[in-house]
Design a protein around this motif. Sequence first.
Motif, PDB file in Angstrom:
ATOM      1  N   UNK A   1      -5.843  28.664  47.236  1.00 61.80           N
ATOM      2  CA  UNK A   1      -6.165  28.542  45.817  1.00 61.80           C
ATOM      3  C   UNK A   1      -6.760  29.807  45.194  1.00 61.80           C
ATOM      4  N   UNK A   2      -7.713  30.484  45.851  1.00 60.64           N
ATOM      5  CA  UNK A   2      -8.306  31.662  45.193  1.00 60.64           C
ATOM      6  C   UNK A   2      -7.295  32.764  44.855  1.00 60.64           C
ATOM      7  N   UNK A   3      -6.171  32.798  45.555  1.00 64.17           N
ATOM      8  CA  UNK A   3      -5.184  33.853  45.305  1.00 64.17           C
ATOM      9  C   UNK A   3      -4.347  33.608  44.050  1.00 64.17           C
ATOM     10  N   UNK A   4      -4.335  32.383  43.526  1.00 69.91           N
ATOM     11  CA  UNK A   4      -3.498  32.113  42.354  1.00 69.91           C
ATOM     12  C   UNK A   4      -4.099  31.158  41.331  1.00 69.91           C
ATOM     13  N   UNK A   5      -5.160  30.486  41.673  1.00 68.46           N
ATOM     14  CA  UNK A   5      -5.691  29.450  40.787  1.00 68.46           C
ATOM     15  C   UNK A   5      -6.943  29.928  40.056  1.00 68.46           C
ATOM     16  N   UNK A   6      -6.848  30.029  38.719  1.00 66.92           N
ATOM     17  CA  UNK A   6      -8.036  30.410  37.950  1.00 66.92           C
ATOM     18  C   UNK A   6      -9.177  29.418  38.215  1.00 66.92           C
ATOM     19  N   UNK A   7     -10.380  29.892  38.105  1.00 68.33           N
ATOM     20  CA  UNK A   7     -11.594  29.104  38.274  1.00 68.33           C
ATOM     21  C   UNK A   7     -11.950  28.847  39.739  1.00 68.33           C
ATOM     22  N   UNK A   8     -11.087  29.235  40.683  1.00 63.09           N
ATOM     23  CA  UNK A   8     -11.380  29.020  42.098  1.00 63.09           C
ATOM     24  C   UNK A   8     -11.758  30.356  42.726  1.00 63.09           C
ATOM     25  N   UNK A   9     -13.022  30.473  43.093  1.00 64.61           N
ATOM     26  CA  UNK A   9     -13.543  31.725  43.623  1.00 64.61           C
ATOM     27  C   UNK A   9     -13.376  31.831  45.139  1.00 64.61           C
TER      28      UNK A   9
ATOM     29  N   UNK B   1       3.721  28.306  38.563  1.00 61.85           N
ATOM     30  CA  UNK B   1       4.083  29.676  38.949  1.00 61.85           C
ATOM     31  C   UNK B   1       4.069  29.818  40.464  1.00 61.85           C
ATOM     32  N   UNK B   2       3.061  29.248  41.116  1.00 65.72           N
ATOM     33  CA  UNK B   2       2.955  29.341  42.578  1.00 65.72           C
ATOM     34  C   UNK B   2       4.140  28.630  43.253  1.00 65.72           C
TER      35      UNK B   2
ATOM     36  N   UNK C   1       7.127  28.198  42.088  1.00 69.00           N
ATOM     37  CA  UNK C   1       8.324  29.030  41.912  1.00 69.00           C
ATOM     38  C   UNK C   1       8.330  30.190  42.896  1.00 69.00           C
ATOM     39  N   UNK C   2       7.162  30.760  43.170  1.00 68.00           N
ATOM     40  CA  UNK C   2       7.059  31.853  44.133  1.00 68.00           C
ATOM     41  C   UNK C   2       7.399  31.377  45.545  1.00 68.00           C
ATOM     42  N   UNK C   3       7.072  30.127  45.863  1.00 67.61           N
ATOM     43  CA  UNK C   3       7.301  29.594  47.212  1.00 67.61           C
ATOM     44  C   UNK C   3       8.742  29.150  47.436  1.00 67.61           C
ATOM     45  N   UNK C   4       9.458  28.866  46.362  1.00 64.69           N
ATOM     46  CA  UNK C   4      10.842  28.384  46.493  1.00 64.69           C
ATOM     47  C   UNK C   4      11.771  29.440  47.055  1.00 64.69           C
TER      48      UNK C   4
END
Length: 140
Positions: A15-23, A134-135, A137-140
Amino acid sequence: SASSIFRAIASVDQYPSFLPFTLSAAVLERDTRGWPARANLTVGYEPFNLQEDWSSIVLCDESQGIIEAKSDEAASRQSIFEILQTRWQITTEEGQDTHVRLDIDVKFRNIVYDQMFAQVEGKVARTVMGAFEKRAQELD
């Protein structure tokens, strides 16, 4: 695909690599299928100067397309969140697009935070959904 979306949502430690608000995020336990069962996340929202650790119990059921996370009551007694739960439902009808529903239940212990969050709740939800789309789509 539904499988890609499920993997994106279940990859809590990413999550921290792509999800805003997750530190930060760490999976503490996994179920017998290897999906997260318990996790710790640090979430933050700069406009409110908030940063909070969130210990959660996670349920991943790929056959039903459901991923749920809810506050671990024992570990979250000092949290600013009275309630923090998420429920993702991923469905695909034969020959149709994949649909994702996200239900978020947030209640702050402090009424001022609760009222401030109510003003931005829709924007936060759209931002979270956009990051997962977005994540996936990147994994597909």
